[in-house]
Write a protein that holds these residues in place. Structure first.
Motif, mmCIF file in Angstrom:
data_model
loop_
_atom_site.group_PDB
_atom_site.id
_atom_site.type_symbol
_atom_site.label_atom_id
_atom_site.label_comp_id
_atom_site.label_asym_id
_atom_site.label_seq_id
_atom_site.Cartn_x
_atom_site.Cartn_y
_atom_site.Cartn_z
ATOM 1 N N GLY A 1 23.732 8.154 5.762
ATOM 2 C CA GLY A 1 22.724 8.834 4.967
ATOM 3 C C GLY A 1 21.866 7.880 4.159
ATOM 4 N N VAL A 2 20.655 8.336 3.841
ATOM 5 C CA VAL A 2 19.720 7.580 3.016
ATOM 6 C C VAL A 2 19.214 8.511 1.929
ATOM 7 N N ASP A 3 19.425 8.123 0.664
ATOM 8 C CA ASP A 3 18.978 8.934 -0.471
ATOM 9 C C ASP A 3 17.882 8.182 -1.220
ATOM 10 N N PRO A 4 16.604 8.581 -1.032
ATOM 11 C CA PRO A 4 15.497 7.843 -1.663
ATOM 12 C C PRO A 4 15.093 8.368 -3.034
ATOM 13 N N LYS A 5 15.816 9.373 -3.599
ATOM 14 C CA LYS A 5 15.349 10.057 -4.805
ATOM 15 C C LYS A 5 15.081 9.088 -5.951
ATOM 16 N N ALA A 6 15.998 8.152 -6.202
ATOM 17 C CA ALA A 6 15.819 7.241 -7.328
ATOM 18 C C ALA A 6 14.572 6.385 -7.158
ATOM 19 N N LEU B 1 10.301 6.567 -9.366
ATOM 20 C CA LEU B 1 9.719 5.443 -10.100
ATOM 21 C C LEU B 1 8.197 5.527 -10.119
ATOM 22 N N PRO B 2 7.569 5.013 -11.182
ATOM 23 C CA PRO B 2 6.098 5.066 -11.273
ATOM 24 C C PRO B 2 5.439 4.293 -10.131
ATOM 25 N N GLY B 3 4.371 4.850 -9.590
ATOM 26 C CA GLY B 3 3.584 4.170 -8.562
ATOM 27 C C GLY B 3 4.110 4.308 -7.156
ATOM 28 N N VAL B 4 5.269 4.907 -6.966
ATOM 29 C CA VAL B 4 5.836 5.054 -5.622
ATOM 30 C C VAL B 4 5.214 6.264 -4.942
ATOM 31 N N ARG B 5 4.742 6.056 -3.712
ATOM 32 C CA ARG B 5 4.015 7.110 -2.998
ATOM 33 C C ARG B 5 4.802 7.750 -1.860
ATOM 34 N N GLY B 6 5.850 7.076 -1.397
ATOM 35 C CA GLY B 6 6.604 7.668 -0.303
ATOM 36 C C GLY B 6 7.617 6.730 0.288
ATOM 37 N N VAL B 7 8.439 7.286 1.156
ATOM 38 C CA VAL B 7 9.451 6.534 1.891
ATOM 39 C C VAL B 7 9.258 6.825 3.375
ATOM 40 N N VAL B 8 9.391 5.783 4.196
ATOM 41 C CA VAL B 8 9.217 5.916 5.638
ATOM 42 C C VAL B 8 10.542 5.567 6.311
ATOM 43 N N LEU B 9 11.052 6.480 7.131
ATOM 44 C CA LEU B 9 12.326 6.292 7.822
ATOM 45 C C LEU B 9 12.143 6.555 9.316
ATOM 46 N N ALA B 10 13.216 6.429 10.071
ATOM 47 C CA ALA B 10 13.148 6.560 11.523
ATOM 48 C C ALA B 10 12.564 7.901 11.948
ATOM 49 N N GLY B 11 12.818 8.961 11.165
ATOM 50 C CA GLY B 11 12.293 10.281 11.515
ATOM 51 C C GLY B 11 10.788 10.387 11.427
ATOM 52 N N GLU C 1 23.315 -3.242 12.043
ATOM 53 C CA GLU C 1 23.947 -4.301 12.828
ATOM 54 C C GLU C 1 23.796 -5.695 12.238
ATOM 55 N N HIS C 2 23.197 -5.823 11.062
ATOM 56 C CA HIS C 2 23.243 -7.096 10.343
ATOM 57 C C HIS C 2 22.787 -6.889 8.916
ATOM 58 N N VAL C 3 23.253 -7.756 8.042
ATOM 59 C CA VAL C 3 22.777 -7.721 6.666
ATOM 60 C C VAL C 3 21.287 -8.063 6.672
ATOM 61 N N GLY C 4 20.481 -7.175 6.123
ATOM 62 C CA GLY C 4 19.043 -7.381 6.130
ATOM 63 C C GLY C 4 18.326 -6.571 7.181
ATOM 64 N N GLN C 5 19.046 -5.798 8.000
ATOM 65 C CA GLN C 5 18.350 -4.941 8.954
ATOM 66 C C GLN C 5 17.528 -3.906 8.188
ATOM 67 N N VAL C 6 16.320 -3.659 8.659
ATOM 68 C CA VAL C 6 15.410 -2.745 7.961
ATOM 69 C C VAL C 6 15.749 -1.305 8.338
ATOM 70 N N ILE C 7 16.027 -0.506 7.292
ATOM 71 C CA ILE C 7 16.377 0.896 7.467
ATOM 72 C C ILE C 7 15.154 1.782 7.279
ATOM 73 N N GLY C 8 14.221 1.319 6.489
ATOM 74 C CA GLY C 8 12.996 2.068 6.231
ATOM 75 C C GLY C 8 12.135 1.305 5.252
ATOM 76 N N LEU D 1 22.193 4.007 -0.039
ATOM 77 C CA LEU D 1 22.580 4.051 1.372
ATOM 78 C C LEU D 1 24.053 4.413 1.487
ATOM 79 N N ASP D 2 24.347 5.290 2.409
ATOM 80 C CA ASP D 2 25.737 5.662 2.710
ATOM 81 C C ASP D 2 26.080 5.041 4.062
ATOM 82 N N ILE D 3 26.837 3.945 4.029
ATOM 83 C CA ILE D 3 27.169 3.204 5.247
ATOM 84 C C ILE D 3 28.680 3.039 5.323
ATOM 85 N N GLU D 4 29.262 3.433 6.438
ATOM 86 C CA GLU D 4 30.686 3.220 6.692
ATOM 87 C C GLU D 4 30.865 1.886 7.405
ATOM 88 N N PRO D 5 31.493 0.894 6.748
ATOM 89 C CA PRO D 5 31.610 -0.436 7.364
ATOM 90 C C PRO D 5 32.413 -0.404 8.665
#
Length: 797
Positions: free
Chosen positions: A90-95, A99-109, A133-140, A159-163
């Motif tokens: 899961g991805v939770d972008p609410k926080a 924040l001021p100036g934030v316009r949106g979040v872009v994800l795979a969907g 699949e690696h530290v630093g992989q772009v999720i969105g 981010l909710d990631i099961e190692p």
């Protein structure tokens, strides 16, 4: 400076000018002598300054991040995986969104097209889907009014990631048969039988690290939505055509709806061949979702964590040889650490196979290449493109053979050189037809005083208990052409305007290497006008479509010839026109020095152009070039993958401190083959720069991933590239005075990548110094950091 420092920094010397004093073969010196006034000599062969140099020095050369931003432009920052391998639940972008100036979040969907990048292997998602699949992989992405606001907000996405278990070591990946592509083996003769019959045998392992590109301009793209579903992308890329294809694929558009432009890059080194495409796709997806222009510029830390590096390699080898060091059999396994996806790992690993001979004939040989999948960044193209990983292995093997037999390593190298007859065919069945190894190496050995210096260094090492020195002279034979044969094509446009000025556009990209400058010189001479009359415009997919990447050292070879053909068409049009005016044959009309000369009259170029326009003569043309002669079987890796070879040699002298493991390069003499140089100043600069970058790869540039898969060397504070203090006291460069034997533009040869491998002489010199100190040179791991040198000396565990 105390006595200890003096003995650690002074060279044992060669000739007063090193290789540059090798006048017996009329070698072109590294320094540029005064020339005749501009316009009175051909442009090709002259040391014209870089076409952007004045603008760059004055701060007026525009890079993508310098462009004036359109009203409403937003900025994107990546959301990065903090774990090396895991299930993305899961991805939770609410926080972040609060924040001021934030316009949106872009994800795979939010991807309207294919969620997987349009790579050849089709194995890398645009954004992480159900796994990371690696530290630093772009999720969105987080998109905000400013880059700083976007970066701050991206860190707040939860981010909710099961190692899951991660593979971080290439040997562990090989043992687990974890590969991004199937293994490949090239074989000639009967290496097992030849090994059994060999008078001597050695076996060993080698570890060679990767390398960060460290371009001065980081990865950046600016995506601008236009009317009627069209897009304009400004991208710092070596391959605008691929960026166009990737963006169109992700947006579910035809390629013709996307135009990609690149005026220049602040360095690329291969790191912007494929991976610049990621930035452009991400920026375009954000712009599509929010309906506004979006810029994405990675900061240095994120750039390190996201982008791939030079492929680290591990090797297992066994070699047979005779009493004089001639190789009779070789079996080698190459383990390429490819990271989590294929990217360009296939052709990189293929080229490592092709160059595992370097300058040496291998009669009975088997080379197995394993393209290992690990949970780190997806490694990618880097100057040399696998060639250095092939060359360093065979050079290390020959060095070990020489030390085992107690012979001069240069003599052993020369005994294994490609020759004539049965010894002139590579292990991939290409005949070496342009071999200049023996005369080139002999010339350098004489001019740099190799034999005398070797004796002096032996005496030094006998007298010096702490500081030991080493000397090595190593050759390079490097094949020039894309191993993907279809990339060996190029197009160009040349326009002559009614005032006689000339505009040039071609499919190559400028990353500081002087490509535009060289091609301007070619066009100027073809039209017979001064260099200053030619201007180059930004590389753009809307002008020259389907262009290949600027890579494989083939930028001038391909685009220079295409531009020459385009200019030649215009020249022929003008000559035919003047021949009609003066009643002579077109072959009797010459264009030179800004004039058009026929047997009856001499006119200025500008005058002829005006007359031609008034008479409806075409004053623009395209040009197209495809490299001849090349072919090979992609399954067996046999054939002729290269149009020609570039050659070179370097002699390097080093010192090591046996108490600290510190090493220093004292003196370097280089003799390199660029054919007939189009621009000697640029070529010498490329040789020097390639050598120093190669020296960094093998001495100080160390990539370290911890047990959690985090790249801990992710900034200038922890990753060391060579600095001015690392330069040798003497770095002498000379050019081999012979034209390319193949019909290449201006008789020149490629110069971007081959000099990189000259730095292997530094690596071998350090191994010689380690051996002189009683250490085990075969234990040295690259890069030869102080820690690794001490280990080879037996000083640390």
């Amino acid at each position: 400076m105390n006595a200890r420092e003096k003995e650690f920094t002074s060279s044992s010397g060669g000739g007063p000018g090193g290789a540059a004093d090798a006048g017996e073969r009329n070698l072109a010196p590294a320094t540029v002598s005064p020339h005749a006034p501009a316009g009175s000599r051909p442009a090709v062969g002259s040391p014209h300054i870089h076409e952007s140099a004045r603008a760059q020095v004055a701060g007026r050369a525009t890079y993508v991040d310098d462009m004036t931003e359109l009203k409403g432009t937003l900025h994107a920052a990546p959301i990065l995986s903090p774990v090396a391998h895991g299930r993305l639940r899961g991805v939770d972008p609410k926080a972040a969104l609060d924040l001021p100036g934030v316009r949106g979040v872009v994800l795979a969907g939010d991807i309207p097209g294919d969620p997987v990048l349009a790579t050849f292997v089709h194995d890398e998602p645009i954004f992480a889907l159900d796994t990371v699949e690696h530290v630093g992989q772009v999720i969105g992405l987080v998109v905000a009014d400013s880059a700083l606001a976007a970066r701050r907000a991206a860190r707040q996405v939860r981010l909710d990631i099961e190692p899951l278990p991660a593979l971080l070591d290439v040997r562990a990946a090989h043992a687990a048969r974890s590969y991004v592509l199937p293994p490949v083996t090239v074989r000639r003769g009967e290496p097992e039988a030849a090994l059994a019959a060999s008078p001597h045998r050695l076996c060993g392992q080698l570890e060679v690290g990767g390398q960060e590109h460290f371009y001065l301009e980081g990865q950046v793209a600016y995506a601008i939505p236009l009317e009627q579903g069209q897009w304009h992308i400004h991208s710092s890329t070596q391959h605008p055509g691929e960026v166009q294809h990737w963006v169109a694929h992700a947006l579910h558009l035809e390629n013709s709806a996307v135009t990609v432009e690149c005026r220049r890059m602040g360095g690329g080194f291969g790191g912007k061949e494929t991976q610049a495409g990621h930035m452009a796709v991400w920026a375009a997806l954000a712009a599509r979702k929010l309906g506004r222009p979006v810029k994405l510029r990675l900061d240095r830390d994120d750039d390190f964590m996201i982008t791939g590096k030079r492929h680290p390699f591990a090797y297992d080898w066994e070699v047979g040889f005779d009493d004089i060091g001639r190789i009779t059999a070789l079996k080698m396994a190459m383990l390429a650490n490819c990271g989590f996806s294929a990217d360009l790992s296939g052709p990189v690993a293929d080229r490592a196979i092709f160059h595992s001979d370097n300058a040496y004939f291998l009669s009975d040989v088997e080379i197995a290449s394993y393209r290992c999948k690990t949970n780190v960044q997806s490694h990618t193209a880097f100057r040399g493109f696998g060639g250095p990983q092939g060359v360093v292995a065979i050079e290390a093997i020959i060095g070990d053979i020489a030390r085992h037999l107690g012979l001069d390593p240069l003599a052993v190298r020369q005994r294994n050189f490609y020759g004539v007859g049965e010894r002139d065919v590579t292990h991939y069945q290409m005949k070496v037809e342009d071999n200049i190894l023996e005369p080139l190496v002999n010339t350098l050995a004489r001019s740099c005083g190799y034999a005398e210096r070797r004796q002096r260094i032996a005496q030094w090492n006998a007298d010096s208990p702490v500081v030991k020195r080493g000397l090595a002279l190593t050759p390079v034979k490097f094949g020039i052409s894309f191993t993907a044969t279809f990339f060996n094509q190029a197009g160009a446009l040349v326009h002559v305007f009614t005032d006689g000025s000339v505009q040039l556009n071609h499919g190559g990209t400028e990353m500081g290497q002087g490509l535009h400058t060289k091609i301007m010189q070619v066009v100027a001479d073809e039209l017979g006008v001064p260099f200053e009359r030619v201007r180059v415009t930004a590389t753009e997919t809307g002008k020259v479509p389907n262009a290949s990447a600027t890579a494989a050292s083939a930028g001038t070879d391909l685009n220079g010839r295409a531009a020459q053909y385009a200019a030649r068409n215009i020249r022929d049009n003008l000559a035919a026109f003047v021949a009609g005016l003066d009643g002579c044959g077109a072959g009797a009309v010459r264009l030179r020095r800004g004039e058009v000369i026929s047997p009856k009259a001499t006119r200025s170029f500008d005058e002829v152009v005006k007359l031609a326009y008034a008479n409806r003569i075409q004053l623009w043309s395209d040009g197209f070039y495809r490299t001849p002669k090349i072919h090979y079987d992609k399954v067996t890796l046999t054939g002729r993958p290269f149009y020609y070879f570039s050659y070179g040699a370097a002699c390097s002298e080093v010192a090591i401190d046996t108490l600290t493991g510190e090493s220093r390069v004292l003196a370097v003499d280089i003799l390199h083959d660029v054919g007939t140089s189009i621009n000697p100043a640029i070529d010498v600069g490329q040789i020097e720069g390639g050598f120093i970058q190669g020296m960094g790869w093998l001495t100080c540039e160390q990539l370290v991933w911890n047990e959690q898969g985090v790249l801990t060397t992710h900034a200038p504070s922890t990753y060391k590239i060579p600095a001015t203090g690392d330069l040798p006291t003497r770095l002498a460069v000379a050019l081999w005075p012979e034209a390319n034997r193949e019909d290449n533009v201006g008789g020149s040869k490629a110069v971007g990548e081959p000099p990189f491998m000259l730095a292997i002489s530094v690596w071998e010199a350090i191994r010689e110094a380690v051996a002189a100190a009683g250490g085990d040179a075969s234990r040295l791991v690259a890069p030869a950091t102080p820690e690794h040198v001490l280990r080879a000396l037996g000083g640390v565990g």
